[in-house]
Scaffold this motif. Structure first.
Motif, PDB file in Angstrom:
ATOM      1  N   PHE A  68       0.797  -1.218   0.000  1.00 59.85           N
ATOM      2  CA  PHE A  68       0.000   0.000   0.000  1.00 59.85           C
ATOM      3  C   PHE A  68       0.836   1.277   0.000  1.00 59.85           C
ATOM      4  CE2 PHE A  68      -2.990  -3.097   1.768  1.00 59.85           C
ATOM      5  CZ  PHE A  68      -4.107  -2.839   0.995  1.00 59.85           C
ATOM      6  N   VAL A  69       2.140   1.154   0.205  1.00 61.67           N
ATOM      7  CA  VAL A  69       2.959   2.372   0.364  1.00 61.67           C
ATOM      8  C   VAL A  69       4.162   2.423  -0.566  1.00 61.67           C
ATOM      9  CG1 VAL A  69       2.255   2.849   2.739  1.00 61.67           C
ATOM     10  CG2 VAL A  69       4.222   1.356   2.315  1.00 61.67           C
ATOM     11  N   ARG A  70       4.158   1.644  -1.610  1.00 64.31           N
ATOM     12  CA  ARG A  70       5.305   1.636  -2.528  1.00 64.31           C
ATOM     13  C   ARG A  70       5.655   3.038  -3.023  1.00 64.31           C
ATOM     14  NH1 ARG A  70       6.648  -3.533  -3.214  1.00 64.31           N
ATOM     15  NH2 ARG A  70       5.039  -5.116  -3.353  1.00 64.31           N
ATOM     16  N   GLU A  71       4.639   3.863  -3.273  1.00 69.00           N
ATOM     17  CA  GLU A  71       4.884   5.228  -3.772  1.00 69.00           C
ATOM     18  C   GLU A  71       5.533   6.121  -2.723  1.00 69.00           C
ATOM     19  OE1 GLU A  71       1.724   3.869  -3.684  1.00 69.00           O
ATOM     20  OE2 GLU A  71       1.659   3.164  -5.747  1.00 69.00           O
ATOM     21  N   LEU A  72       5.488   5.721  -1.470  1.00 72.60           N
ATOM     22  CA  LEU A  72       6.051   6.531  -0.390  1.00 72.60           C
ATOM     23  C   LEU A  72       7.479   6.142  -0.027  1.00 72.60           C
ATOM     24  CD1 LEU A  72       3.000   6.694   2.042  1.00 72.60           C
ATOM     25  CD2 LEU A  72       3.557   8.192   0.124  1.00 72.60           C
ATOM     26  N   ALA A 114       3.352 -10.460   6.136  1.00 68.62           N
ATOM     27  CA  ALA A 114       3.435  -9.652   4.905  1.00 68.62           C
ATOM     28  C   ALA A 114       4.764  -8.914   4.849  1.00 68.62           C
ATOM     29  CB  ALA A 114       2.286  -8.641   4.876  1.00 68.62           C
ATOM     30  N   ASP A 115       5.115  -8.425   3.671  1.00 65.60           N
ATOM     31  CA  ASP A 115       6.232  -7.493   3.540  1.00 65.60           C
ATOM     32  C   ASP A 115       5.757  -6.169   4.136  1.00 65.60           C
ATOM     33  OD1 ASP A 115       7.778  -9.372   2.169  1.00 65.60           O
ATOM     34  OD2 ASP A 115       7.172  -8.625   0.198  1.00 65.60           O
ATOM     35  N   LEU A 116       6.500  -5.638   5.095  1.00 66.41           N
ATOM     36  CA  LEU A 116       6.073  -4.432   5.803  1.00 66.41           C
ATOM     37  C   LEU A 116       7.075  -3.312   5.660  1.00 66.41           C
ATOM     38  CD1 LEU A 116       4.883  -5.946   9.218  1.00 66.41           C
ATOM     39  CD2 LEU A 116       3.541  -5.505   7.152  1.00 66.41           C
ATOM     40  N   VAL A 117       6.577  -2.099   5.846  1.00 71.34           N
ATOM     41  CA  VAL A 117       7.423  -0.918   5.971  1.00 71.34           C
ATOM     42  C   VAL A 117       7.130  -0.328   7.338  1.00 71.34           C
ATOM     43  CG1 VAL A 117       7.973   1.380   5.081  1.00 71.34           C
ATOM     44  CG2 VAL A 117       7.422  -0.473   3.494  1.00 71.34           C
ATOM     45  N   ARG A 118       8.206   0.002   8.050  1.00 71.30           N
ATOM     46  CA  ARG A 118       8.069   0.685   9.334  1.00 71.30           C
ATOM     47  C   ARG A 118       8.521   2.124   9.142  1.00 71.30           C
ATOM     48  NH1 ARG A 118      12.247  -0.712  13.714  1.00 71.30           N
ATOM     49  NH2 ARG A 118      13.309   0.943  12.590  1.00 71.30           N
ATOM     50  N   PHE A 119       7.560   3.047   9.215  1.00 70.67           N
ATOM     51  CA  PHE A 119       7.867   4.469   9.120  1.00 70.67           C
ATOM     52  C   PHE A 119       8.120   4.999  10.528  1.00 70.67           C
ATOM     53  CE2 PHE A 119       5.248   3.789   5.328  1.00 70.67           C
ATOM     54  CZ  PHE A 119       6.007   4.422   4.359  1.00 70.67           C
ATOM     55  N   THR A 120       9.181   5.761  10.682  1.00 75.16           N
ATOM     56  CA  THR A 120       9.452   6.418  11.953  1.00 75.16           C
ATOM     57  C   THR A 120       9.015   7.866  11.810  1.00 75.16           C
ATOM     58  OG1 THR A 120      11.273   4.918  12.428  1.00 75.16           O
ATOM     59  CG2 THR A 120      11.221   6.989  13.657  1.00 75.16           C
ATOM     60  N   ILE A 121       7.941   8.194  12.484  1.00 71.37           N
ATOM     61  CA  ILE A 121       7.306   9.501  12.383  1.00 71.37           C
ATOM     62  C   ILE A 121       8.024  10.488  13.304  1.00 71.37           C
ATOM     63  CG2 ILE A 121       5.123  10.765  12.645  1.00 71.37           C
ATOM     64  CD1 ILE A 121       5.077   8.460  10.528  1.00 71.37           C
ATOM     65  N   SER A 122       8.369  11.656  12.761  1.00 75.57           N
ATOM     66  CA  SER A 122       9.026  12.671  13.592  1.00 75.57           C
ATOM     67  C   SER A 122       8.144  13.899  13.817  1.00 75.57           C
ATOM     68  CB  SER A 122      10.365  13.081  12.988  1.00 75.57           C
ATOM     69  OG  SER A 122      10.194  13.607  11.697  1.00 75.57           O
ATOM     70  N   GLU A 123       7.041  13.991  13.055  1.00 76.15           N
ATOM     71  CA  GLU A 123       6.076  15.074  13.259  1.00 76.15           C
ATOM     72  C   GLU A 123       4.709  14.609  12.768  1.00 76.15           C
ATOM     73  OE1 GLU A 123       6.714  18.050   9.615  1.00 76.15           O
ATOM     74  OE2 GLU A 123       8.497  17.801  10.856  1.00 76.15           O
ATOM     75  N   PRO A 124       3.639  15.098  13.389  1.00 74.44           N
ATOM     76  CA  PRO A 124       2.295  14.635  13.026  1.00 74.44           C
ATOM     77  C   PRO A 124       1.947  14.821  11.557  1.00 74.44           C
ATOM     78  CG  PRO A 124       2.228  15.840  15.092  1.00 74.44           C
ATOM     79  CD  PRO A 124       3.615  16.005  14.539  1.00 74.44           C
ATOM     80  N   ASP A 125       2.464  15.847  10.919  1.00 76.94           N
ATOM     81  CA  ASP A 125       2.173  16.070   9.492  1.00 76.94           C
ATOM     82  C   ASP A 125       2.616  14.898   8.631  1.00 76.94           C
ATOM     83  OD1 ASP A 125       1.045  18.513  10.060  1.00 76.94           O
ATOM     84  OD2 ASP A 125       2.761  19.689   9.369  1.00 76.94           O
ATOM     85  N   LEU A 127       2.597  11.698   9.519  1.00 79.02           N
ATOM     86  CA  LEU A 127       1.577  10.656   9.660  1.00 79.02           C
ATOM     87  C   LEU A 127       0.322  11.038   8.885  1.00 79.02           C
ATOM     88  CD1 LEU A 127       0.488   8.025  10.763  1.00 79.02           C
ATOM     89  CD2 LEU A 127      -0.146   9.251  12.851  1.00 79.02           C
ATOM     90  N   GLN A 128      -0.080  12.295   8.948  1.00 78.34           N
ATOM     91  CA  GLN A 128      -1.267  12.728   8.207  1.00 78.34           C
ATOM     92  C   GLN A 128      -1.072  12.517   6.710  1.00 78.34           C
ATOM     93  OE1 GLN A 128      -4.373  13.944   9.591  1.00 78.34           O
ATOM     94  NE2 GLN A 128      -4.796  13.177   7.533  1.00 78.34           N
ATOM     95  N   TRP A 129       0.127  12.803   6.207  1.00 79.46           N
ATOM     96  CA  TRP A 129       0.440  12.599   4.799  1.00 79.46           C
ATOM     97  C   TRP A 129       0.326  11.120   4.427  1.00 79.46           C
ATOM     98  CZ3 TRP A 129       5.048  10.664   2.259  1.00 79.46           C
ATOM     99  CH2 TRP A 129       5.086  10.939   0.888  1.00 79.46           C
ATOM    100  N   ILE A 130       0.846  10.235   5.279  1.00 74.68           N
ATOM    101  CA  ILE A 130       0.757   8.792   5.036  1.00 74.68           C
ATOM    102  C   ILE A 130      -0.704   8.354   5.054  1.00 74.68           C
ATOM    103  CG2 ILE A 130       1.283   6.504   5.981  1.00 74.68           C
ATOM    104  CD1 ILE A 130       3.945   7.747   7.020  1.00 74.68           C
ATOM    105  N   ALA A 135      -5.616   6.442   2.358  1.00 76.64           N
ATOM    106  CA  ALA A 135      -7.065   6.551   2.139  1.00 76.64           C
ATOM    107  C   ALA A 135      -7.423   6.370   0.670  1.00 76.64           C
ATOM    108  CB  ALA A 135      -7.573   7.895   2.650  1.00 76.64           C
ATOM    109  N   SER A 136      -6.514   6.720  -0.214  1.00 78.63           N
ATOM    110  CA  SER A 136      -6.785   6.571  -1.648  1.00 78.63           C
ATOM    111  C   SER A 136      -5.955   5.454  -2.277  1.00 78.63           C
ATOM    112  CB  SER A 136      -6.511   7.892  -2.371  1.00 78.63           C
ATOM    113  OG  SER A 136      -5.154   8.259  -2.225  1.00 78.63           O
ATOM    114  N   ALA A 137      -5.289   4.674  -1.462  1.00 74.90           N
ATOM    115  CA  ALA A 137      -4.358   3.657  -1.965  1.00 74.90           C
ATOM    116  C   ALA A 137      -5.067   2.388  -2.431  1.00 74.90           C
ATOM    117  CB  ALA A 137      -3.355   3.286  -0.880  1.00 74.90           C
ATOM    118  N   ARG A 138      -4.412   1.743  -3.372  1.00 77.88           N
ATOM    119  CA  ARG A 138      -4.749   0.395  -3.806  1.00 77.88           C
ATOM    120  C   ARG A 138      -3.443  -0.370  -3.789  1.00 77.88           C
ATOM    121  NH1 ARG A 138      -7.657   0.126  -9.191  1.00 77.88           N
ATOM    122  NH2 ARG A 138      -8.092  -1.957  -8.438  1.00 77.88           N
TER     123      ARG A 138
END
Length: 149
Positions: A68-72, A114-125, A127-130, A135-138
């Motif tokens: 779900f997050v390949r683009e990120l 599953a193959d996972l990605v662990r994002f380390t969030i440093s600011e709330p923005d 997480l909101q971006w992710i 929300a629109s991911a396939r």
């Protein structure tokens, strides 16, 4: 709070508020003080499992299915990929095999293997971006040729 920097507990509280607003509790439930498990429904009605580390001793880590997050993956958010093929490996030949991920993921069928990605969030923005992306991911593995054209 110092300038724009949040303390770790403030950051995690802000992240949990965002997750509570965007998703529902995963059927596996939250894990006490260590992890919050969520399900996010996309605009296409896909279910995306999310696990957030809420323990005060860890960084603000969000775990999500890589499909779900390949683009990120090219983003400037700190991240690490955990491939399913690396599960249950031993640190030394003949040694005890360990799960190799946060134990709270084991109860989540959608994420446990599953193959996972662990994002380390440093600011709330971040997480909101992710969350906005999700929300629109396939998932990439389910894209058909007709949806690409």
């Amino acid at each position: 709070m110092i300038g724009n920097l949040l303390s770790r507990s403030e950051l995690k509280a802000a992240c949990l508020a965002l997750l509570d607003a965007a998703a529902i509790e995963h059927p596996a439930g939250h894990q006490g003080k260590l992890a919050a498990r969520y399900l996010l429904r996309t605009e296409a009605n896909e279910r995306i499992g999310l696990m957030f580390e809420k323990d005060e001793r860890t960084k603000a880590n969000l775990w999500v299915d890589q499909a779900f997050v390949r683009e990120l993956l090219d983003s400037d958010i700190e991240q690490r990929t955990y491939l399913a093929s690396s599960l249950y490996r031993s640190e030394v030949p003949g040694g005890k095999q360990t799960y190799g991920r946060h134990a709270a993921l084991k109860a989540m069928r959608d994420l446990a293997h599953a193959d996972l990605v662990r994002f380390t969030i440093s600011e709330p923005d971040q997480l909101q971006w992710i969350l906005d992306h999700l929300a629109s991911a396939r998932p990439a593995s389910r894209l058909s040729a007709s949806s690409i054209t």
